[in-house]
Write an enzyme that holds these catalytic residues in place. Structure first.
Site, PDB file in Angstrom:
ATOM      1  N   ASP A 219       0.847  -1.586   0.260  1.00 42.81           N
ATOM      2  CA  ASP A 219      -0.031   0.249  -0.176  1.00 42.81           C
ATOM      3  C   ASP A 219       1.072   0.970  -0.001  1.00 42.81           C
ATOM      4  O   ASP A 219       1.984   1.381   0.707  1.00 42.81           O
ATOM      5  CB  ASP A 219      -1.085   0.159   1.100  1.00 42.81           C
ATOM      6  CG  ASP A 219      -1.716  -1.363   1.397  1.00 42.81           C
ATOM      7  OD1 ASP A 219      -2.285  -1.288   0.470  1.00 42.81           O
ATOM      8  OD2 ASP A 219      -2.264  -1.522   2.453  1.00 42.81           O
TER       9      ASP A 219
ATOM     10  N   ASP B 203      -7.354  -1.043  -4.896  1.00 46.78           N
ATOM     11  CA  ASP B 203      -8.031  -1.068  -4.004  1.00 46.78           C
ATOM     12  C   ASP B 203      -9.010   0.766  -4.449  1.00 46.78           C
ATOM     13  O   ASP B 203     -10.585   0.157  -3.935  1.00 46.78           O
ATOM     14  CB  ASP B 203      -7.622  -0.242  -2.416  1.00 46.78           C
ATOM     15  CG  ASP B 203      -6.562  -1.238  -1.264  1.00 46.78           C
ATOM     16  OD1 ASP B 203      -6.509  -2.689  -1.912  1.00 46.78           O
ATOM     17  OD2 ASP B 203      -5.923  -1.021  -1.073  1.00 46.78           O
TER      18      ASP B 203
END
Length: 154
Positions: A111, A129
């Site tokens: 991330d 995401d």
């Protein structure tokens, strides 16, 4: 076929951005883009959103495979003449596969998009995401439109 191209574009952008972060940043390193709003932060996650279900990789493998198969089925059977539905499924498919690749290869998800929204330190996320969230949002819009059209017909 168009919806699979959307998925492939999401996967390519997701994996490229993750590779750039892993290759060029140390874990925990952060680059300010917009003060108190947007940062690129090298982060890893072995769970789902907000770090839930940490370390439950087999659960994610099984769920993701089921979701991928279901999305492919719906793209093949239910998107004819329903562009919004197909685009939403293409985004969801690309996002699911993007994070699945990380889980299989790295045993964690990379991330890097770190935001502070109205002072809230939002969990760090990635392109996959984002595609999942946008895809689900478009799917909800599609369902509302179909429901309204169904009511108008009856």
């Amino acid at each position: 076929m168009f919806y699979y191209i959307i998925a492939l574009m999401v996967i390519a952008l997701d994996q490229l951005t993750k590779w750039l972060v892993v290759k060029n940043m140390d874990y925990g390193e952060s680059i300010r883009i917009i003060e108190n709003f947007l940062y690129i932060t090298s982060h890893r996650n072995q769970g789902a959103a907000w770090g839930i279900l940490q370390g439950q990789m087999w659960f994610f493998y099984i769920i993701t495979l089921v979701v991928i198969l279901g999305i492919i089925y719906y793209i093949q059977k239910a998107t004819k003449g329903k562009v919004l539905f197909g685009v939403s499924l293409g985004l969801i498919l690309g996002g699911a596969i993007g994070n699945f690749i990380d889980r299989v290869i790295r045993k964690e998800v990379v991330d890097f998009v770190h935001t502070y929204i109205f002072g809230y330190n939002f969990p760090v996320f990635n392109v996959a995401d984002s595609a999942l969230v946008i895809g689900v949002g478009l799917l909800i819009i599609h369902l509302f439109i179909e429901e309204r059209e169904s009511k108008e017909k009856s």
